[in-house]
Design a protein around this motif. Structure first.
Motif, PDB file in Angstrom:
ATOM      1  N   GLU A  88      54.322  -0.888  -8.919  1.00 26.25           N
ATOM      2  CA  GLU A  88      54.552   0.670  -9.191  1.00 26.25           C
ATOM      3  C   GLU A  88      55.653   0.898 -10.522  1.00 26.25           C
ATOM      4  O   GLU A  88      55.345   1.433 -11.442  1.00 26.25           O
ATOM      5  CB  GLU A  88      54.598   1.688  -8.322  1.00 26.25           C
ATOM      6  CG  GLU A  88      53.374   1.692  -7.473  1.00 26.25           C
ATOM      7  CD  GLU A  88      53.678   2.529  -6.042  1.00 26.25           C
ATOM      8  OE1 GLU A  88      52.469   2.911  -5.614  1.00 26.25           O
ATOM      9  OE2 GLU A  88      54.662   2.854  -5.687  1.00 26.25           O
ATOM     10  N   HIS A 117      48.217   2.896   3.083  1.00 20.25           N
ATOM     11  CA  HIS A 117      48.506   1.589   2.375  1.00 20.25           C
ATOM     12  C   HIS A 117      47.253   0.814   1.678  1.00 20.25           C
ATOM     13  O   HIS A 117      47.738   0.121   0.680  1.00 20.25           O
ATOM     14  CB  HIS A 117      49.383   0.701   3.418  1.00 20.25           C
ATOM     15  CG  HIS A 117      50.515   1.102   3.832  1.00 20.25           C
ATOM     16  ND1 HIS A 117      51.667   1.391   3.096  1.00 20.25           N
ATOM     17  CD2 HIS A 117      50.844   1.482   5.251  1.00 20.25           C
ATOM     18  CE1 HIS A 117      52.695   1.837   3.772  1.00 20.25           C
ATOM     19  NE2 HIS A 117      52.232   2.052   5.090  1.00 20.25           N
ATOM     20  N   ARG A 120      46.733   2.786  -1.478  1.00 15.78           N
ATOM     21  CA  ARG A 120      47.734   2.305  -2.504  1.00 15.78           C
ATOM     22  C   ARG A 120      47.585   0.758  -3.053  1.00 15.78           C
ATOM     23  O   ARG A 120      47.593   0.600  -4.358  1.00 15.78           O
ATOM     24  CB  ARG A 120      49.073   2.480  -1.900  1.00 15.78           C
ATOM     25  CG  ARG A 120      50.354   2.329  -2.655  1.00 15.78           C
ATOM     26  CD  ARG A 120      51.382   2.225  -2.058  1.00 15.78           C
ATOM     27  NE  ARG A 120      52.798   2.555  -2.776  1.00 15.78           N
ATOM     28  CZ  ARG A 120      53.745   2.758  -2.154  1.00 15.78           C
ATOM     29  NH1 ARG A 120      54.307   2.411  -0.787  1.00 15.78           N
ATOM     30  NH2 ARG A 120      55.150   2.978  -2.756  1.00 15.78           N
TER      31      ARG A 120
END
Length: 558
Positions: A88, A117, A120
């Motif tokens: 990120e 998760h 993500r």
């Protein structure tokens, strides 16, 4: 088709990431504490610091790099925790992110802690420039995680490790990857998972890397060591002769170039692979074109020098038979002057050196191609190169993203491409044996014929005193031995016999590799990697021997 200089490499660096994840409910005691906010802040500062040093390196070495911003990329498994946070942070700074997954996506997602998760991970995967899925290794999952960690490390110039300093609790953990980085001499940016404190673990200095256990490497502040570490990665060789060779290569021109396509959209695996292959082909083509052009000029120069020597000998022979002494002397002097001028031009333009070095670059790039889809390189990107040729090849392969695809599914195609390169090299060497043998035989028998003719005329002269008064015969008896010596000189200088012997040796090794490809199990990744390394060794050793032989045959120190 247009004309120009060889493409300069883009200043590119790859950062691998490894690190812990937050402790999950139900984890066994002894897990690493993890402060996500502190880790995110430290990762952002580490990436910013590397970007600053990369820009500084480009400014210092602008003459050898393409006029483009530094191309930094991050490679990792996008695992929950440090990997995801680093990805990120990299994307927020405009860096490309390449993913190397230890197993198929569905299996990998099953190892994540919870649905957040997984979401993500999927969001990051959608933004990745390239995604390489490794075939799942049998046995414990740790073996697959280790393979992915080591594969990312194999692409890396620097390793960012969110690490508590302890040994791994299981195979393929952060400690194992950091220990392997130390063994390979890769500089590590270590971030403490609790407070984000960042230090540098570097086993290399200006004299090279010293392999030692990671526990024996003294940490230094990032501000004290990062600039030197990045400069060692990007700078060209500092030796004056090597710098001159690189400048000669980059200044070469008058050959066709291939235009590279534009950058692909994120997630477009086929376009990403095609763009990378086109870039590698353009760099290989550029080096090969420089080598071919300089080889033509150099060979023309030495062939013309021998021809002028023969012309001078013919003038002397004519003077012995005809009343042309002054004219023959002028021709001889002109031939000598032209030989000196040609040798001087060859030395000034450095055709010989440029030919040898450019061909080495082209062959090393060509032999690197089959490594790329296997997720490895023939040389570690972090290794400093003493020769400019090695530096250029390393800079070129650094530009490429990770190969994008499911290696388990694409193994047959990757294997077929490597096998085709072996077959192509076999065909090349067999053709070279045939062509060089024919040319060598032609020069040899023409030389023998000239010497035999000269000997026959000399014998006739001894047997018949009146023979020497025949002026054409007298001139021919002088000319033929000179022509024979010229032909043998050309034959020796061309090195045909040496090339035939080298190619015969390569054919033997390549034929063995061809048989090995036929006998190997189709899905064995490590065996295929070993075969590709063997192929690169055969190709590189041939170039090394070829260069050593031809460096001893310079024309006027060209």
């Amino acid at each position: 088709m247009f004309f120009g200089h060889p493409p300069k490499p883009i200043l590119a660096l790859t950062l691998a990431v490894t690190g812990h994840r937050p402790v999950r409910p139900g984890d066994p005691p002894g897990g690493s504490a993890f402060d996500e906010a502190a880790v995110a802040d430290a990762l952002g500062r580490a990436l910013d610091a590397v970007l600053v040093e990369a820009r500084s390196g480009l400014h210092r070495h602008a003459s050898v790099f393409a006029p483009a911003p530094p191309a930094l990329s991050l490679v990792g498994a996008l695992a929950e925790g440090a990997d995801a946070i680093a990805a990120e942070a990299a994307l927020a700074r405009g860096l490309a992110v390449d993913a190397i997954l230890p197993m198929p996506v569905a299996d990998y997602e099953a190892t994540f802690g919870d649905a957040s998760h997984v979401a993500r991970f999927r969001a990051l995967l959608a933004r990745a420039r390239a995604i390489l899925v490794l075939p799942r290794e049998g046995g414990e999952p740790g073996r697959a995680f280790e393979a992915a960690g080591f594969a990312a490390l194999g692409q890396a110039d620097l390793l960012i490790a969110v690490w508590d300093g302890k040994r791994s609790r299981g195979r393929g953990g952060t400690g194992d990857v950091v220990a392997e980085a130390a063994r390979r001499g890769v500089t590590v940016l270590r971030i403490d998972p609790v407070d984000g404190a960042t230090t540098l673990l570097a086993s290399a200095d200006d004299h090279g890397a010293v392999v030692r256990p990671v526990e024996d490497i003294a940490p230094v502040p990032v501000a004290d060591g990062l600039a030197a570490a990045v400069d060692r990665l990007v700078r060209p060789p500092r030796d004056a002769a090597e710098a001159r060779g690189l400048a000669l290569f980059l200044g070469s021109w008058h050959f066709p170039l291939k235009r590279a396509p534009g950058a692909p959209a994120p997630g477009d695996a086929k376009a990403a692979n095609a763009e990378a292959e086109a870039r590698l082909a353009a760099l290989t083509h550029g080096a090969g074109a420089v080598a071919a052009g300089c080889a033509r000029r150099y060979r023309a120069a030495y062939s013309l020098s021998f021809a002028l020597g023969a012309a001078g000998a013919a003038a002397v022979a004519a003077a012995t038979a005809f009343p042309v002494r002054r004219r023959a002397a002028a021709i001889e002097l002109a031939a000598v002057a032209l030989v000196v001028a040609i040798s001087g031009l060859a030395a000034w333009r450095q055709w010989h050196r440029r030919w040898l070095e450019a061909r080495e670059v082209a062959e090393r790039l060509r032999s690197s191609a089959p490594f790329w889809p296997l997720g490895i390189w023939p040389q570690a990107p972090s290794d400093e190169q003493p020769r400019w040729t090695g530096w250029f090849v390393r800079a070129a392969i650094r530009e490429l993203p990770v190969f994008s695809g499911d290696l388990g599914a694409e193994m047959p195609e990757v294997r077929a491409r490597a096998s085709a390169l072996v077959a192509g090299q076999l065909a090349y060497h067999r053709d070279r044996i045939a062509r060089r043998s024919r040319r060598d035989a032609l020069f040899k028998w023409m030389g023998y014929a000239c010497l035999a003719g000269g000997a026959a005329l000399a014998a006739a002269d001894l047997a018949d005193a009146a023979f020497s008064s025949a002026t054409p015969a007298r001139a021919t008896s002088v000319l033929l031995p000179a022509l024979g010596a010229t032909l043998f000189g050309l034959r020796l200088f061309s090195g045909a016999e040496d090339e035939v012997r080298r190619s015969e040796r390569c054919v033997g090794e390549l034929a063995g590799l061809e048989r090995a490809f036929a006998d190997d199990a189709p899905g064995d990744l490590e065996t295929l990697r070993a075969r590709v390394r063997d192929l690169e060794r055969v190709m590189s050793s041939d170039v090394e021997v070829w260069r050593a032989v031809y460096e001893s045959r310079r024309l006027g120190a060209a």
